[in-house]
Design a protein around this motif. Sequence first.
Motif, PDB file in Angstrom:
ATOM      1  N   ALA A  53       0.843  -1.202   0.000  1.00  0.00           N
ATOM      2  CA  ALA A  53       0.000   0.000   0.000  1.00  0.00           C
ATOM      3  C   ALA A  53       0.876   1.250   0.000  1.00  0.00           C
ATOM      4  CB  ALA A  53      -0.924  -0.015   1.223  1.00  0.00           C
ATOM      5  N   ILE A  57       1.191   4.159  -2.873  1.00  0.00           N
ATOM      6  CA  ILE A  57       1.046   5.594  -2.602  1.00  0.00           C
ATOM      7  C   ILE A  57       2.234   6.347  -3.190  1.00  0.00           C
ATOM      8  CG2 ILE A  57       1.091   7.333  -0.750  1.00  0.00           C
ATOM      9  CD1 ILE A  57      -0.529   5.284   0.972  1.00  0.00           C
ATOM     10  N   SER A 235       2.264  15.796   7.232  1.00  0.00           N
ATOM     11  CA  SER A 235       1.344  14.770   6.752  1.00  0.00           C
ATOM     12  C   SER A 235       0.026  15.425   6.358  1.00  0.00           C
ATOM     13  CB  SER A 235       1.123  13.726   7.842  1.00  0.00           C
ATOM     14  OG  SER A 235       2.364  13.149   8.186  1.00  0.00           O
ATOM     15  N   PRO A 236      -0.652  14.970   5.283  1.00  0.00           N
ATOM     16  CA  PRO A 236      -0.230  13.857   4.435  1.00  0.00           C
ATOM     17  C   PRO A 236       0.756  14.258   3.334  1.00  0.00           C
ATOM     18  CG  PRO A 236      -2.449  14.580   3.829  1.00  0.00           C
ATOM     19  CD  PRO A 236      -2.018  15.411   5.001  1.00  0.00           C
ATOM     20  N   LEU A 237       1.864  13.523   3.273  1.00  0.00           N
ATOM     21  CA  LEU A 237       2.692  13.389   2.063  1.00  0.00           C
ATOM     22  C   LEU A 237       3.371  14.673   1.594  1.00  0.00           C
ATOM     23  CD1 LEU A 237       0.150  11.035   0.233  1.00  0.00           C
ATOM     24  CD2 LEU A 237       2.393  10.361   1.125  1.00  0.00           C
ATOM     25  N   THR A 269      -4.504  11.736   8.672  1.00  0.00           N
ATOM     26  CA  THR A 269      -4.451  10.358   8.163  1.00  0.00           C
ATOM     27  C   THR A 269      -5.889   9.823   8.182  1.00  0.00           C
ATOM     28  OG1 THR A 269      -4.234   9.195  10.277  1.00  0.00           O
ATOM     29  CG2 THR A 269      -2.189  10.012   9.269  1.00  0.00           C
ATOM     30  N   PRO A 270      -6.139   8.704   7.518  1.00  0.00           N
ATOM     31  CA  PRO A 270      -7.505   8.156   7.514  1.00  0.00           C
ATOM     32  C   PRO A 270      -7.945   7.675   8.905  1.00  0.00           C
ATOM     33  CG  PRO A 270      -6.187   7.185   5.744  1.00  0.00           C
ATOM     34  CD  PRO A 270      -5.243   7.925   6.644  1.00  0.00           C
ATOM     35  N   ALA A 275      -4.428   1.854   7.717  1.00  0.00           N
ATOM     36  CA  ALA A 275      -4.237   2.795   6.611  1.00  0.00           C
ATOM     37  C   ALA A 275      -3.395   3.985   7.044  1.00  0.00           C
ATOM     38  CB  ALA A 275      -5.594   3.250   6.070  1.00  0.00           C
ATOM     39  N   SER A 276      -3.538   4.416   8.297  1.00  0.00           N
ATOM     40  CA  SER A 276      -2.674   5.493   8.801  1.00  0.00           C
ATOM     41  C   SER A 276      -1.218   5.044   8.785  1.00  0.00           C
ATOM     42  CB  SER A 276      -3.081   5.889  10.221  1.00  0.00           C
ATOM     43  OG  SER A 276      -4.357   6.498  10.210  1.00  0.00           O
ATOM     44  N   ALA A 278       0.039   2.809   6.802  1.00  0.00           N
ATOM     45  CA  ALA A 278       0.470   2.732   5.401  1.00  0.00           C
ATOM     46  C   ALA A 278       0.878   4.108   4.877  1.00  0.00           C
ATOM     47  CB  ALA A 278      -0.639   2.133   4.539  1.00  0.00           C
ATOM     48  N   GLN A 279       0.089   5.127   5.206  1.00  0.00           N
ATOM     49  CA  GLN A 279       0.433   6.489   4.770  1.00  0.00           C
ATOM     50  C   GLN A 279       1.730   6.952   5.420  1.00  0.00           C
ATOM     51  OE1 GLN A 279      -2.598   9.712   5.064  1.00  0.00           O
ATOM     52  NE2 GLN A 279      -0.927  10.924   5.938  1.00  0.00           N
TER      53      GLN A 279
ATOM     54  N   PHE B 416      -9.634  -1.584   5.369  1.00  0.00           N
ATOM     55  CA  PHE B 416      -8.312  -1.109   4.953  1.00  0.00           C
ATOM     56  C   PHE B 416      -8.345  -0.525   3.541  1.00  0.00           C
ATOM     57  CE2 PHE B 416      -3.853  -2.361   3.497  1.00  0.00           C
ATOM     58  CZ  PHE B 416      -3.220  -1.339   4.169  1.00  0.00           C
ATOM     59  N   ALA B 419     -10.118   2.789   3.389  1.00  0.00           N
ATOM     60  CA  ALA B 419      -9.332   3.844   4.025  1.00  0.00           C
ATOM     61  C   ALA B 419      -8.171   4.261   3.126  1.00  0.00           C
ATOM     62  CB  ALA B 419      -8.833   3.373   5.389  1.00  0.00           C
ATOM     63  N   LEU B 420      -7.592   3.291   2.415  1.00  0.00           N
ATOM     64  CA  LEU B 420      -6.521   3.629   1.473  1.00  0.00           C
ATOM     65  C   LEU B 420      -7.060   4.481   0.323  1.00  0.00           C
ATOM     66  CD1 LEU B 420      -4.438   0.352   1.147  1.00  0.00           C
ATOM     67  CD2 LEU B 420      -3.752   2.500   2.251  1.00  0.00           C
ATOM     68  N   GLY B 427      -4.819  13.124  -0.942  1.00  0.00           N
ATOM     69  CA  GLY B 427      -3.552  13.519  -1.551  1.00  0.00           C
ATOM     70  C   GLY B 427      -2.711  14.387  -0.636  1.00  0.00           C
ATOM     71  N   PRO B 428      -1.523  14.792  -1.132  1.00  0.00           N
ATOM     72  CA  PRO B 428      -0.582  15.558  -0.304  1.00  0.00           C
ATOM     73  C   PRO B 428      -1.187  16.873   0.193  1.00  0.00           C
ATOM     74  CG  PRO B 428       0.525  14.707  -2.256  1.00  0.00           C
ATOM     75  CD  PRO B 428      -0.933  14.442  -2.440  1.00  0.00           C
ATOM     76  N   GLY B 429      -0.985  17.150   1.467  1.00  0.00           N
ATOM     77  CA  GLY B 429      -1.352  18.457   2.009  1.00  0.00           C
ATOM     78  C   GLY B 429      -2.813  18.632   2.376  1.00  0.00           C
ATOM     79  N   TYR B 432      -8.395  15.078   6.407  1.00  0.00           N
ATOM     80  CA  TYR B 432      -9.355  13.976   6.312  1.00  0.00           C
ATOM     81  C   TYR B 432     -10.660  14.216   7.067  1.00  0.00           C
ATOM     82  CZ  TYR B 432      -5.621  11.070   4.337  1.00  0.00           C
ATOM     83  OH  TYR B 432      -4.628  10.561   3.539  1.00  0.00           O
TER      84      TYR B 432
END
Lengths: 517, 517
Positions: A53, A57, A235-237, A269-270, A275-276, A278-279, B416, B419-420, B427-429, B432
């Motif tokens: 996962a 991403i 976060s995120p990303l 995060t989700p 999933a968190s 995974a991110q 899962f 959530a993914l 996406g970035p920035g 949620y």
Amino acid sequence: MSASPPIRTRAGGRAARRAIRTAPDFDMLPGLTGTLPLCNVMDDGQIARIDAASMDILENVGVQFRDAIALEDWRRAGAKVEGEMVYLDRGLVRDLIRTIPSEFTYHARDPKKNLRLGGRHSVFVPMTGAPYLRDLDDVRRNPTLADLAMFHKLSHMLPALHSTAHHIVEPYDHPISQRHLRITYSSMKHSDKMFMGMTTSPKNAEDVMEMCAILFGADYMETHPVTTGNCNGNSPLVWDETMLGAMRAFCKRNQPVLCSPFVLGGANTPASVPASVAQLNAEALSALAYTQVIRRGAPAIYGHYLSTVSMRSGAPMAGTPEISLMNFMIGQMARHYGVPWRTSNTLGGAKTFDAQAGYESAATLSAVIHSGANYIWHSAGWNEAGMHCSTAKFIVDAEQCAMAYRMAEGPQWDDFDQALAAVCDIGPGGHYLGHPHTQENFQSAYFMPEMFDNNSIEQWMAEGAQEITARALTRARKLLKDYEEPKLDPGRNEALLAYIARREREIPAADELNQSY
Amino acid sequence: MSASPPIRTRAGGRAARRAIRTAPDFDMLPGLTGTLPLCNVMDDGQIARIDAASMDILENVGVQFRDAIALEDWRRAGAKVEGEMVYLDRGLVRDLIRTIPSEFTYHARDPKKNLRLGGRHSVFVPMTGAPYLRDLDDVRRNPTLADLAMFHKLSHMLPALHSTAHHIVEPYDHPISQRHLRITYSSMKHSDKMFMGMTTSPKNAEDVMEMCAILFGADYMETHPVTTGNCNGNSPLVWDETMLGAMRAFCKRNQPVLCSPFVLGGANTPASVPASVAQLNAEALSALAYTQVIRRGAPAIYGHYLSTVSMRSGAPMAGTPEISLMNFMIGQMARHYGVPWRTSNTLGGAKTFDAQAGYESAATLSAVIHSGANYIWHSAGWNEAGMHCSTAKFIVDAEQCAMAYRMAEGPQWDDFDQALAAVCDIGPGGHYLGHPHTQENFQSAYFMPEMFDNNSIEQWMAEGAQEITARALTRARKLLKDYEEPKLDPGRNEALLAYIARREREIPAADELNQSY
């Protein structure tokens, strides 16, 4: 059932442990080498799911690097770059992170305080970054350089703390733009334990590297990790210019950086623990990989800051079950990649040092130990979601770390047969307090926390009915009275002071003393 | 990155968990079925060493049974008996304990509250035996029957507590010799959860069995465990007439007993964790074996009370690393023998509900979960080494158990992929909080402790700057206001009251109301 058993003495672990206990209270414990089986909540298939996962991403969602140099670096390294978006092929990621050392040794000013990190080797590092403290009178106020020095002295003296960190509290009485110099000097001067390096800007990070070069020698640093920089992700990303520039300053000198996504579970995060993870894992991998773009083989640490968010207030929470589960899972991922990893310890969201703070901190500490974290940051003082460092909590947390350390070492078997002989000696209905084996071994057999009061209520009342906050502050005052500054080579000290003086002439002092960055 | 993912719903674990969260706060959680890997600190060789050492103790040192009936029972069972000393051959011990059920189901007045015990199935039971309470005003005083009723009501309403236990506090306003009747009735009447049975004397235990027979039917009890008796050992290696007589009362009715050596590490066991476990294991095995002499196949639980002793004061300590290690090891031994096991939870030695109590309780709770204990006693209220039950701590401990419960269930993977998908959407920035997956899942994804305050200090001050003790007492008052007594069949209720009335005529009331046994 009367003859005493012969008392065997051994050169092994137990004798060493006894030596630790009978040495002055403020001798640093060696780096922790854990033996407990770790709480691996994922099977191999689940680890593979998280890995896949995260790689999806990195390849398809991408990571934003808000930094021109990093984007150019990535382009040269073969990544797909579109604007600020970087798409990392899993093959490239795996190739880059494989050169991160799985273990390395930190070198302190006192070589006896060198510390192994990675694998089952762990270190406890106090909290940092608090804009307030609760002081020796438990008054909440803005800190000064003197307060920072106090925490560096306490870090020096508390056995389970392996580092003085850096800005445990923010020194508000010194210009923001120059603080990193005084903070770094305070860490270096008040202790010969290892310390952390400020990463508040790329230039500040360069200053820290220069000061480390004065203290240790620039060549020495090429082959010896002497400090640690932290680089938080958004976060995120997202990774930003400040953090990436600081990261380059450290990596180029071969000094370790923590690559720390900053998780507010449910907000950035989700609403899902796996999933968190995974991110977070994707974010950490992207930064870990970048350290190797900067310098192949440079030490780097899989980092993160973990909290979950209250959906009532949006506030970060501490000590929740999901933080524990994420710690267990992240530990497995870091071990899967063979990279040392960092976590946060003894976090509290309480406004005072009440039972909430105790529950939160102990729950976190337990998860940290059972997850096998290596770089165990924020191990003393953190309360009010990091808004203040509590002097009382600092003392108690450090003792809690010593207790967890003992637990993590596992049961001691080396005098098992002697101790069993005592069972034969005593027999049914007897007691062991006077037995030679007990008298010889009780100090190393059972930890006696100084900060816990286990007396009767009558005795406790006779002694002033003090709760733990008051007792811990008394202990802090006593430690500070007994503090002895470790020797610092006068030539290096002068060179450090000269460097600071020069840089303070060069760096304009910001007007606002009272603004944290 | 804008389209919302389809929201899948499943009949599985997650939906059930959401139902739990949205149901009224006081619905009991199902019995815990843990999934975390357990902290097995011993390898097979070390388990074998403990087993061999315990069997050597049973064969050669012997166990004192201060009870004529038990001695005669042992003689008939083939043990070597000399005076009050019983020497148990390991073959005999192994043969006896093999008929103890490794799992069984407790039957509550409300069958929806039946509970599986053994293997990975665990239950949380509140503390018992406190001669003082800290009440709704946090005042420390002797308890009354009304105070006991209050704790039974709270136990009924707190979701993670699976039992009302018995004398959570000692009701000082009722004659000692008759208390067990009123205590048992209070447990039965104020909740339809399971409860414990008093074992303060063989006759008292018989009374409890009679009252259980009125409530459930004597025949029903033959095949259905409905309560639990505790039998403490006098470590080292002594079982007394009171406990053994009470044990017989329970075993003969096929009701489970806890066989609980009482360890004060360093005082009544050696100054060695493994040797203390070996002694405790011998003690527990001797009592477990005796339950099968009394009645083959009767349910029995490997018990113990664990503390280590301060060599400064002789006082028992809580939350120490060795208590955690002993829990891990005892769990392994109980599983080795295939017997359900009991431990003690959330113990505090603090005099008030301060941070000490929080650290001690959380450290113990963590060890309890990672050791896989089944019958998790003293799970709410215990402070001051058991001298008082704190109403505030009772509330907080119960929530901590709910949090540990959540952790012990492990990560939830069922959404899962959804959530993914949210990671791709955001996406970035981004953030949620507004995403459909978050809105649908945050309640079940992240535990929000009600007793922890995570607001800003400004908000906290605006709300009265309450520490956790005050907040928990407010919560207790609210729960008591909302309390609804579960229906009790009027005929059985009358029969219980008639039994109590008759027995109170038969049993002389002791003069001294204010003496605990």
